[in-house]
Design a protein around this motif. Structure first.
Motif, short mmCIF file in Angstrom:
data_model
loop_
_atom_site.label_atom_id
_atom_site.label_comp_id
_atom_site.label_asym_id
_atom_site.label_seq_id
_atom_site.Cartn_x
_atom_site.Cartn_y
_atom_site.Cartn_z
N VAL A 1 55.24 52.24 46.32
CA VAL A 1 56.51 52.73 45.77
C VAL A 1 56.27 53.64 44.58
CG1 VAL A 1 58.73 52.06 44.77
CG2 VAL A 1 57.71 50.67 46.59
N ILE A 2 55.29 53.29 43.75
CA ILE A 2 55.03 54.05 42.51
C ILE A 2 53.81 54.95 42.66
CG2 ILE A 2 56.10 52.26 41.10
CD1 ILE A 2 53.25 51.37 40.29
N ILE A 3 53.42 55.28 43.88
CA ILE A 3 52.18 56.03 44.11
C ILE A 3 52.15 57.36 43.37
CG2 ILE A 3 53.08 57.01 46.27
CD1 ILE A 3 50.17 56.91 47.33
N ASN A 4 53.28 58.02 43.26
CA ASN A 4 53.31 59.32 42.58
C ASN A 4 53.23 59.19 41.06
OD1 ASN A 4 53.53 60.77 45.00
ND2 ASN A 4 55.76 60.51 45.04
N SER A 5 53.40 57.97 40.56
CA SER A 5 53.27 57.73 39.13
C SER A 5 51.86 57.33 38.73
CB SER A 5 54.24 56.63 38.68
OG SER A 5 55.58 57.03 38.86
N ILE A 6 50.99 57.08 39.71
CA ILE A 6 49.62 56.65 39.40
C ILE A 6 48.62 57.73 39.83
CG2 ILE A 6 50.14 54.20 39.52
CD1 ILE A 6 49.06 54.08 42.31
N HIS A 7 49.09 58.99 39.81
CA HIS A 7 48.24 60.14 40.08
C HIS A 7 47.72 60.18 41.51
CE1 HIS A 7 48.36 61.07 35.79
NE2 HIS A 7 48.05 59.79 35.57
N GLY A 8 48.55 59.68 42.45
CA GLY A 8 48.29 59.95 43.84
C GLY A 8 47.40 58.98 44.58
N LEU A 9 46.88 59.48 45.70
CA LEU A 9 46.23 58.66 46.72
C LEU A 9 44.93 58.03 46.24
CD1 LEU A 9 46.84 57.99 49.71
CD2 LEU A 9 45.26 59.83 50.32
N LYS A 10 44.15 58.75 45.47
CA LYS A 10 42.85 58.24 45.04
C LYS A 10 43.00 57.00 44.18
CE LYS A 10 38.51 59.78 42.92
NZ LYS A 10 37.81 60.92 42.25
N ASN A 11 43.89 57.07 43.19
CA ASN A 11 44.12 55.91 42.33
C ASN A 11 44.83 54.79 43.07
OD1 ASN A 11 42.87 57.09 40.18
ND2 ASN A 11 44.72 57.44 38.98
N PHE A 12 45.65 55.15 44.05
CA PHE A 12 46.32 54.13 44.87
C PHE A 12 45.28 53.27 45.58
CE2 PHE A 12 47.60 53.06 49.25
CZ PHE A 12 48.67 52.21 49.00
N LYS A 13 44.28 53.90 46.17
CA LYS A 13 43.24 53.17 46.90
C LYS A 13 42.44 52.29 45.94
CE LYS A 13 39.28 53.87 49.98
NZ LYS A 13 38.44 54.89 50.67
N LYS A 14 42.03 52.86 44.81
CA LYS A 14 41.23 52.09 43.85
C LYS A 14 42.01 50.91 43.29
CE LYS A 14 38.28 55.92 42.24
NZ LYS A 14 37.94 56.76 41.07
N ALA A 15 43.27 51.16 42.90
CA ALA A 15 44.08 50.10 42.30
C ALA A 15 44.34 48.98 43.31
CB ALA A 15 45.41 50.68 41.80
N GLY A 16 44.61 49.35 44.56
CA GLY A 16 44.87 48.34 45.58
C GLY A 16 43.67 47.46 45.87
N VAL A 17 42.52 48.09 46.07
CA VAL A 17 41.31 47.33 46.40
C VAL A 17 40.88 46.45 45.23
CG1 VAL A 17 38.85 47.52 46.93
CG2 VAL A 17 40.49 48.99 48.09
N ILE A 18 40.86 47.00 44.03
CA ILE A 18 40.42 46.24 42.85
C ILE A 18 41.34 45.07 42.56
CG2 ILE A 18 40.04 46.34 40.35
CD1 ILE A 18 39.10 49.24 40.74
N SER A 19 42.65 45.31 42.63
CA SER A 19 43.59 44.22 42.34
C SER A 19 43.52 43.12 43.39
CB SER A 19 45.03 44.76 42.24
OG SER A 19 45.43 45.40 43.44
N LEU A 20 43.31 43.48 44.65
CA LEU A 20 43.16 42.47 45.70
C LEU A 20 41.88 41.66 45.51
CD1 LEU A 20 44.40 44.34 48.91
CD2 LEU A 20 45.43 42.32 47.86
N LEU A 21 40.80 42.32 45.12
CA LEU A 21 39.54 41.61 44.88
C LEU A 21 39.67 40.68 43.67
CD1 LEU A 21 36.88 44.41 45.53
CD2 LEU A 21 37.47 42.47 46.99
N ILE A 22 40.32 41.16 42.61
CA ILE A 22 40.55 40.31 41.43
C ILE A 22 41.35 39.08 41.83
CG2 ILE A 22 41.79 40.15 39.23
CD1 ILE A 22 41.05 43.07 38.73
N ALA A 23 42.41 39.29 42.61
CA ALA A 23 43.26 38.18 43.03
C ALA A 23 42.49 37.22 43.94
CB ALA A 23 44.49 38.72 43.76
N GLY A 24 41.75 37.75 44.90
CA GLY A 24 41.00 36.89 45.82
C GLY A 24 39.97 36.04 45.11
N ILE A 25 39.20 36.65 44.21
CA ILE A 25 38.19 35.90 43.46
C ILE A 25 38.84 34.86 42.57
CG2 ILE A 25 36.41 36.10 41.68
CD1 ILE A 25 35.79 38.90 42.87
#
Length: 369
Positions: free
Chosen positions: A202-226
């Motif tokens: 939803v806020i992808i255009n506020s986080i400087h686009g696709l590259k940061n979207f991918k990084k933020a999603g993967v990192i936050s999921l890994l943080i949550a999983g661990i």
């Protein structure tokens, strides 16, 4: 540039991580122990892996329509009417999620700390703080998320470290829990507990686009999983799966067993602040999400006029359940076990439709031409 403002990668990670991991302090830990027993600690890792798989499918959708948020993509692929209808459904689910989370927190705070305070009073005060945070928009939410992130993580780690003398690794046996089939089914369904990364679409255009979207999603999921895997394993090593399935809040109960001497005990009163702060930030994020979706669906530039009517809906959802049992058996069961069929499969279906109809975003069309 997004009308919501711009935030950095770390702020996006904090927002996504907060809304996913805060449920560690709630009933989620004891619930999964009740479902799969001693297999619960790696079942939640399986859920994280399933969520990562669906995240990458959603990433492909966002990449195909680079420069558009998920609300705009629904309209581009499905048409304005059906796209807006689906966005309204997501908006309604967001209010349901925020209200259910608020009610879960209120019931637990009543059980542990404020047994004689009417739930409506706690809800009203809580919603007042949430509205104040949301008033300042995405930038305000991102800043309070960053400020609160490290204290909450420090409190979480401190609980796990100080309970070390109580650990008994034998409580992790039998390793297969209630059976491999039960573990696999629960692991897939419980991937719903990670689907809050949807806010990034939803806020992808506020986080400087696709590259940061991918990084933020993967990192936050890994943080949550661990975080989930470690906390559930530690919880099991203290209480075992029989007692562990009966407790209300796993992390709060862990804090209560900390005892070194008469001067170092009853530390749950200190960790209460960590719990409250994380809950306020989490509900603020989940409350902002439906407002943001609604604004994007109907081309509304200012979110502030919507705070009061949406706060009324939030209070209404939170006060509807009669007790904690109803919250657990209805609201939270939908959110943490079956919401994947809505949050994951709708974007995946839209991706498939876009491939069949060969629809794509303006950026890919420009490259093709």
């Amino acid at each position: 540039m997004s009308s919501e403002g711009q935030i950095g990668l770390f702020e996006a990670i904090c927002i996504s991580s907060f809304i996913i991991t805060t449920k560690i302090f709630y009933t989620s830990t004891s619930f999964i122990v009740k479902e799969v027993g001693t297999a619960s600690w790696y079942t939640t890792l399986l859920s994280c892996a399933v969520s990562l798989f669906f995240f990458f499918l959603i990433y492909l959708l966002m990449k195909r329509f680079e420069g558009n948020n998920i609300v705009e993509i629904y309209e581009l692929v499905l048409g304005k009417f059906l796209g807006k209808l689906i966005s309204i459904c997501f908006c309604a689910y967001g209010i349901f999620y925020a209200g259910s989370t608020l009610r879960e927190f209120v019931e637990m705070i009543k059980a542990f700390n404020l047994p004689y305070t009417p739930p409506s009073v706690i809800m009203a005060l809580f919603i007042g703080v949430v509205c104040l945070i949301v008033y300042f928009g995405l930038n305000g939410i991102s800043r309070i998320s960053v400020i609160s992130f490290f204290p909450v993580i420090a409190g979480f780690i401190t609980i796990l470290v100080l309970t070390y003398p109580e650990y008994d690794a034998d409580y992790l046996k039998p390793y297969l829990g209630y059976g491999i089939n039960k573990t696999l089914i629960t692991g897939v369904l419980r991937s719903s507990a990670y689907d809050e990364f949807f806010i990034l679409t939803v806020i992808i255009n506020s986080i400087h686009g696709l590259k940061n979207f991918k990084k933020a999603g993967v990192i936050s999921l890994l943080i949550a999983g661990i975080s989930f895997g470690i906390s559930v394993a530690c919880y099991l090593m203290v209480f075992g799966y029989k007692i562990g399935s009966e407790n209300l809040s796993g992390m709060f109960e862990l804090a209560r067993v900390i005892y070194y001497n008469r001067f170092l005990q009853r530390l749950e009163s200190i960790f209460l602040f960590t719990w409250v702060i994380s809950s306020v930030v989490s509900v603020s994020i989940s409350f902002y999400l439906p407002i943001s979706i609604y604004c994007k669906a109907f081309r509304i530039n200012r979110h502030k006029p919507l705070i009061f009517p949406f706060s009324f809906l939030l209070f209404l959802v939170a006060i509807l359940p009669d007790n904690l049992t109803e919250v657990l058996q209805m609201n939270l069961l939908v959110i943490r076990q079956y919401s994947m069929f809505f949050i994951y499969l709708v974007p995946v279906a839209v991706l498939i439709i876009s491939l069949i109809t060969r629809k794509r975003g303006a950026a890919l069309n420009a490259q093709k031409n």
